[in-house]
Design a protein around this motif. Structure first.
Motif, mmCIF file in Angstrom:
data_model
loop_
_atom_site.group_PDB
_atom_site.id
_atom_site.type_symbol
_atom_site.label_atom_id
_atom_site.label_comp_id
_atom_site.label_asym_id
_atom_site.label_seq_id
_atom_site.Cartn_x
_atom_site.Cartn_y
_atom_site.Cartn_z
ATOM 1 N N ASP A 37 -25.470 7.785 20.899
ATOM 2 C CA ASP A 37 -26.203 7.675 22.161
ATOM 3 C C ASP A 37 -25.542 8.505 23.258
ATOM 4 O OD1 ASP A 37 -28.366 6.516 23.750
ATOM 5 O OD2 ASP A 37 -26.769 5.460 24.807
ATOM 6 N N ASP A 38 -24.225 8.427 23.376
ATOM 7 C CA ASP A 38 -23.528 9.222 24.390
ATOM 8 C C ASP A 38 -23.698 10.715 24.131
ATOM 9 O OD1 ASP A 38 -22.621 7.039 25.815
ATOM 10 O OD2 ASP A 38 -20.669 6.988 24.820
ATOM 11 N N ILE A 39 -23.621 11.123 22.872
ATOM 12 C CA ILE A 39 -23.803 12.540 22.548
ATOM 13 C C ILE A 39 -25.224 12.988 22.868
ATOM 14 C CG2 ILE A 39 -23.811 14.252 20.695
ATOM 15 C CD1 ILE A 39 -21.576 12.626 19.353
ATOM 16 N N ALA A 40 -26.211 12.157 22.531
ATOM 17 C CA ALA A 40 -27.610 12.498 22.822
ATOM 18 C C ALA A 40 -27.828 12.662 24.324
ATOM 19 C CB ALA A 40 -28.535 11.428 22.257
ATOM 20 N N GLN A 41 -27.241 11.759 25.115
ATOM 21 C CA GLN A 41 -27.370 11.881 26.566
ATOM 22 C C GLN A 41 -26.676 13.142 27.082
ATOM 23 O OE1 GLN A 41 -26.559 8.316 28.925
ATOM 24 N NE2 GLN A 41 -26.843 7.078 27.096
ATOM 25 N N ALA A 42 -25.501 13.448 26.529
ATOM 26 C CA ALA A 42 -24.785 14.657 26.946
ATOM 27 C C ALA A 42 -25.579 15.910 26.590
ATOM 28 C CB ALA A 42 -23.409 14.691 26.280
ATOM 29 N N MET A 43 -26.185 15.931 25.405
ATOM 30 C CA MET A 43 -27.000 17.081 25.000
ATOM 31 C C MET A 43 -28.187 17.263 25.924
ATOM 32 S SD MET A 43 -26.974 16.555 20.850
ATOM 33 C CE MET A 43 -28.106 17.932 20.537
ATOM 34 N N ALA A 44 -28.867 16.165 26.264
ATOM 35 C CA ALA A 44 -30.024 16.250 27.149
ATOM 36 C C ALA A 44 -29.617 16.704 28.543
ATOM 37 C CB ALA A 44 -30.718 14.896 27.209
ATOM 38 N N GLN A 45 -28.516 16.192 29.042
ATOM 39 C CA GLN A 45 -28.064 16.526 30.392
ATOM 40 C C GLN A 45 -27.655 17.989 30.509
ATOM 41 O OE1 GLN A 45 -24.022 15.457 32.191
ATOM 42 N NE2 GLN A 45 -25.305 13.766 32.906
ATOM 43 N N ARG A 46 -27.008 18.535 29.477
ATOM 44 C CA ARG A 46 -26.490 19.906 29.540
ATOM 45 C C ARG A 46 -27.355 20.917 28.792
ATOM 46 N NH1 ARG A 46 -21.240 19.035 31.666
ATOM 47 N NH2 ARG A 46 -21.522 17.048 32.742
ATOM 48 N N GLY A 47 -28.489 20.478 28.287
ATOM 49 C CA GLY A 47 -29.412 21.401 27.637
ATOM 50 C C GLY A 47 -28.918 21.949 26.306
ATOM 51 N N VAL A 48 -28.164 21.165 25.558
ATOM 52 C CA VAL A 48 -27.658 21.597 24.253
ATOM 53 C C VAL A 48 -28.709 21.287 23.192
ATOM 54 C CG1 VAL A 48 -25.874 21.244 22.502
ATOM 55 C CG2 VAL A 48 -25.271 21.257 24.934
ATOM 56 N N THR A 49 -29.126 22.291 22.442
ATOM 57 C CA THR A 49 -30.177 22.115 21.435
ATOM 58 C C THR A 49 -29.727 22.741 20.114
ATOM 59 O OG1 THR A 49 -31.250 24.185 22.099
ATOM 60 C CG2 THR A 49 -31.991 22.163 23.199
ATOM 61 N N GLY A 50 -30.607 22.664 19.136
ATOM 62 C CA GLY A 50 -30.352 23.327 17.864
ATOM 63 C C GLY A 50 -29.775 22.430 16.789
ATOM 64 N N THR A 51 -29.431 21.216 17.142
ATOM 65 C CA THR A 51 -28.932 20.261 16.161
ATOM 66 C C THR A 51 -29.191 18.858 16.691
ATOM 67 O OG1 THR A 51 -27.031 19.664 14.778
ATOM 68 C CG2 THR A 51 -26.576 20.194 17.091
ATOM 69 N N SER A 52 -28.616 17.860 16.065
ATOM 70 C CA SER A 52 -28.868 16.478 16.477
ATOM 71 C C SER A 52 -27.580 15.794 16.908
ATOM 72 C CB SER A 52 -29.488 15.680 15.326
ATOM 73 O OG SER A 52 -28.541 15.547 14.273
ATOM 74 N N ALA A 53 -27.731 14.739 17.679
ATOM 75 C CA ALA A 53 -26.568 13.942 18.073
ATOM 76 C C ALA A 53 -25.898 13.336 16.848
ATOM 77 C CB ALA A 53 -26.999 12.843 19.039
ATOM 78 N N ALA A 54 -26.691 12.939 15.860
ATOM 79 C CA ALA A 54 -26.125 12.361 14.640
ATOM 80 C C ALA A 54 -25.241 13.366 13.917
ATOM 81 C CB ALA A 54 -27.246 11.882 13.715
ATOM 82 N N SER A 55 -25.669 14.634 13.883
ATOM 83 C CA SER A 55 -24.878 15.665 13.230
ATOM 84 C C SER A 55 -23.569 15.913 13.975
ATOM 85 C CB SER A 55 -25.690 16.963 13.138
ATOM 86 O OG SER A 55 -24.944 17.972 12.480
ATOM 87 N N PHE A 56 -23.627 15.963 15.299
ATOM 88 C CA PHE A 56 -22.413 16.120 16.094
ATOM 89 C C PHE A 56 -21.450 14.949 15.862
ATOM 90 C CE2 PHE A 56 -24.499 19.080 19.329
ATOM 91 C CZ PHE A 56 -23.726 20.164 18.943
ATOM 92 N N ALA A 57 -21.991 13.745 15.814
ATOM 93 C CA ALA A 57 -21.147 12.561 15.600
ATOM 94 C C ALA A 57 -20.453 12.637 14.246
ATOM 95 C CB ALA A 57 -21.982 11.285 15.704
ATOM 96 N N ARG A 58 -21.170 13.097 13.232
ATOM 97 C CA ARG A 58 -20.549 13.250 11.913
ATOM 98 C C ARG A 58 -19.449 14.308 11.948
ATOM 99 N NH1 ARG A 58 -26.012 12.412 10.273
ATOM 100 N NH2 ARG A 58 -26.369 14.668 10.088
ATOM 101 N N HIS A 59 -19.672 15.376 12.706
ATOM 102 C CA HIS A 59 -18.653 16.419 12.822
ATOM 103 C C HIS A 59 -17.369 15.855 13.440
ATOM 104 C CE1 HIS A 59 -16.763 20.266 13.449
ATOM 105 N NE2 HIS A 59 -16.710 20.081 14.754
#
Length: 214
Positions: free
Chosen positions: A144-166
């Motif tokens: 959830d925190d990663i998804a919010q950070a991606m939305a706030q900073r305009g980060v696209t091209g992958t998913s929050a779930a993938s970042f969390a796994r990384h």
């Protein structure tokens, strides 16, 4: 650095004593090298008590992964990085918190689930599934925190779930690398790897890349 300390109250029941023994011995010696006799000695219980609570060593392995998950999830849920208003700060704060937990011998900061699954992923489906639940539970707690950070900073091209796994892949990998070192260098190598992870996320979210870790 946060001094290594138990995430759980001192065990009282024979079952909890065995689970605490498993946490200690698996982190120190590995799952395969830890015998039922050693577990009983460490826990200070009889073999009869062991088999009263766990029909097999595999059953104890599954239970210890679940026990580890329950205790560490509560510990991380209460951590101070959750209080940051900015989701980017919460993600970076999580990484900083993980860095702060690394210190002393590897068996003091490594992961029970990560250690067991490296040994038992082919020999025990039950242990593999329990360890997957433990590690992926850490991923889910960050999404959830990663998804919010991606939305706030305009980060696209992958998913929050993938970042969390990384993030979890780097953390677990840092523990493996630490195990290749002499005790005096192990923690520093693990912290180094998480430092690279932090810089990656800081650049990704366009934070101040000169900022140092707490």
């Amino acid at each position: 650095m946060i001094p290594n300390r138990p995430f759980r109250p001192a065990p009282v029941t024979a079952r909890d004593k065995l689970l605490e023994a498993a946490v200690k011995l698996v982190r120190t010696n590995g799952y395969a090298a830890t015998s039922v006799d050693e577990l009983c000695r460490e826990a200070g219980v009889t073999k009869g008590a062991f088999f009263h609570h766990f029909p097999t060593k595999e059953a104890l392995g599954v239970a210890s992964a679940e026990y580890w998950s329950a205790s560490t999830s509560g510990f991380f849920a209460a951590a101070p990085y959750h209080h940051h208003a900015d989701p980017v700060d919460r993600v970076l704060g999580y990484i900083d918190f993980r860095v702060a937990l690394i210190g002393g011998p590897v068996e003091g900061f490594s992961c029970v689930a990560g250690t067991m699954v490296q040994e038992a992923f082919r020999s025990s489906a039950a242990i593999r599934v329990a360890c997957e639940a433990s590690i992926m539970g850490n991923c889910a707690a960050l999404e959830d925190d990663i998804a919010q950070a991606m939305a706030q900073r305009g980060v696209t091209g992958t998913s929050a779930a993938s970042f969390a796994r990384h993030i979890q892949a780097v953390i677990q990998g840092s523990f493996v690398l630490a195990k290749t070192q002499e005790p005096a260098e192990a923690a520093e190598l693990a912290r180094e790897q998480l430092g690279h992870l932090r810089r990656y996320f800081a650049m990704l979210f366009k934070e101040d890349t000169e900022e140092t870790m707490q």
